[in-house]
Scaffold this motif. Structure first.
Motif, PDB file in Angstrom:
ATOM      1  N   UNK A   1       0.823  -1.212   0.000  1.00  0.00           N
ATOM      2  CA  UNK A   1       0.000   0.000   0.000  1.00  0.00           C
ATOM      3  C   UNK A   1       0.857   1.262   0.000  1.00  0.00           C
ATOM      4  N   UNK A   2       1.871   1.296   0.847  1.00  0.00           N
ATOM      5  CA  UNK A   2       2.705   2.501   0.967  1.00  0.00           C
ATOM      6  C   UNK A   2       3.576   2.731  -0.262  1.00  0.00           C
ATOM      7  N   UNK A   3       4.137   1.671  -0.813  1.00  0.00           N
ATOM      8  CA  UNK A   3       4.956   1.842  -2.020  1.00  0.00           C
ATOM      9  C   UNK A   3       4.091   2.254  -3.203  1.00  0.00           C
ATOM     10  N   UNK A   4       2.892   1.726  -3.285  1.00  0.00           N
ATOM     11  CA  UNK A   4       1.971   2.103  -4.355  1.00  0.00           C
ATOM     12  C   UNK A   4       1.601   3.577  -4.251  1.00  0.00           C
ATOM     13  N   UNK A   5       1.292   4.037  -3.042  1.00  0.00           N
ATOM     14  CA  UNK A   5       0.904   5.431  -2.845  1.00  0.00           C
ATOM     15  C   UNK A   5       2.073   6.390  -3.088  1.00  0.00           C
ATOM     16  N   UNK A   6       3.247   6.032  -2.602  1.00  0.00           N
ATOM     17  CA  UNK A   6       4.390   6.944  -2.680  1.00  0.00           C
ATOM     18  C   UNK A   6       5.042   6.989  -4.056  1.00  0.00           C
ATOM     19  N   UNK A   7       5.102   5.855  -4.743  1.00  0.00           N
ATOM     20  CA  UNK A   7       5.902   5.779  -5.968  1.00  0.00           C
ATOM     21  C   UNK A   7       5.096   5.522  -7.237  1.00  0.00           C
ATOM     22  N   UNK A   8       3.815   5.276  -7.108  1.00  0.00           N
ATOM     23  CA  UNK A   8       2.948   5.031  -8.276  1.00  0.00           C
ATOM     24  C   UNK A   8       3.637   4.094  -9.269  1.00  0.00           C
ATOM     25  N   UNK A   9       4.014   2.904  -8.813  1.00  0.00           N
ATOM     26  CA  UNK A   9       4.812   2.012  -9.670  1.00  0.00           C
ATOM     27  C   UNK A   9       4.056   1.456 -10.869  1.00  0.00           C
ATOM     28  N   UNK A  10       4.822   1.225 -11.940  1.00  0.00           N
ATOM     29  CA  UNK A  10       4.318   0.522 -13.109  1.00  0.00           C
ATOM     30  C   UNK A  10       4.262  -0.973 -12.809  1.00  0.00           C
ATOM     31  N   UNK A  11       5.162  -1.405 -11.945  1.00  0.00           N
ATOM     32  CA  UNK A  11       5.245  -2.813 -11.558  1.00  0.00           C
ATOM     33  C   UNK A  11       5.761  -2.865 -10.128  1.00  0.00           C
ATOM     34  N   UNK A  12       5.171  -3.724  -9.316  1.00  0.00           N
ATOM     35  CA  UNK A  12       5.579  -3.858  -7.920  1.00  0.00           C
ATOM     36  C   UNK A  12       5.474  -5.313  -7.517  1.00  0.00           C
ATOM     37  N   UNK A  13       6.540  -5.816  -6.915  1.00  0.00           N
ATOM     38  CA  UNK A  13       6.532  -7.164  -6.350  1.00  0.00           C
ATOM     39  C   UNK A  13       7.003  -7.058  -4.912  1.00  0.00           C
ATOM     40  N   UNK A  14       6.282  -7.697  -4.023  1.00  0.00           N
ATOM     41  CA  UNK A  14       6.647  -7.732  -2.604  1.00  0.00           C
ATOM     42  C   UNK A  14       6.716  -9.202  -2.208  1.00  0.00           C
ATOM     43  N   UNK A  15       7.887  -9.639  -1.775  1.00  0.00           N
ATOM     44  CA  UNK A  15       8.094 -11.032  -1.400  1.00  0.00           C
ATOM     45  C   UNK A  15       8.476 -11.101   0.069  1.00  0.00           C
ATOM     46  N   UNK A  16       7.730 -11.870   0.838  1.00  0.00           N
ATOM     47  CA  UNK A  16       8.072 -12.131   2.227  1.00  0.00           C
ATOM     48  C   UNK A  16       9.054 -13.301   2.222  1.00  0.00           C
ATOM     49  N   UNK A  17      10.289 -13.027   2.598  1.00  0.00           N
ATOM     50  CA  UNK A  17      11.322 -14.058   2.602  1.00  0.00           C
ATOM     51  C   UNK A  17      11.671 -14.494   4.013  1.00  0.00           C
ATOM     52  N   UNK A  18      10.791 -14.222   4.952  1.00  0.00           N
ATOM     53  CA  UNK A  18      11.049 -14.558   6.351  1.00  0.00           C
ATOM     54  C   UNK A  18      11.259 -16.054   6.554  1.00  0.00           C
ATOM     55  N   UNK A  19      10.547 -16.868   5.772  1.00  0.00           N
ATOM     56  CA  UNK A  19      10.663 -18.322   5.914  1.00  0.00           C
ATOM     57  C   UNK A  19      12.081 -18.821   5.633  1.00  0.00           C
TER      58      UNK A  19
END
Length: 150
Positions: A43-61
């Motif tokens: 949500x925050x990256x979308x609002x701040x940077x208006x990306x053409x493409x966004x991937x968010x990966x949780x790598x905690x595992x």
């Protein structure tokens, strides 16, 4: 650090989601509501940077944290706002957008910040290396992980 990790852990019954393939989130898609930190990052990256493409990966595992944690992330942000900016300034924009998460639950954030032109010529996300973290020398990790599940 462990109390902070525990506050960022999802209940054990949602840990099955870790077996799913990594999801690719674009700005118009809603991430899984059972992942509040991932949702906030998207949500925050979308609002701040208006990306053409966004991937968010949780790598905690991939790290020595309790199941369901949201502490280690990799993001790929493609935005025209990066045009003409050096990489350090791009990373600063991402870090600024996520300052609340970085001062709280998020322990590690890997960033790939590309312009649309860069993304067009090389539309790939680098892979994360295996965890070489501090747990290797910490013989109490198993006890900490067990305590996190209780």
């Amino acid at each position: 650090m462990l109390p902070g990790v525990l506050r960022c852990a999802r209940p054990a019954f949602t840990s099955l989601a870790l077996n799913r393939p990594l999801a690719h989130f674009r700005p118009h898609m809603d991430p899984d509501s059972s992942r509040p930190v991932e949702r906030a990052i998207t949500t925050k990256l979308t609002a701040a940077l208006k990306p053409d493409h966004l991937e968010v990966h949780n790598e905690s595992h991939m790290h020595a944290v309790p199941p369901g944690s949201e502490s280690h992330f990799r993001v790929l942000v493609v935005s025209s706002q990066f045009d003409g900016l050096p990489l350090i300034k791009r990373h600063r924009l991402v870090n600024e957008a996520l300052k609340e998460e970085l001062s709280g639950c998020v322990h590690a954030l890997s960033i790939q910040a590309k312009t649309p032109e860069q993304w067009g010529s090389n539309p790939t996300l680098a892979k994360s290396p295996p965890c070489m973290g501090g747990s290797r020398g910490d013989h109490t990790v198993q006890e900490k992980l067990k305590a996190g599940r209780e």
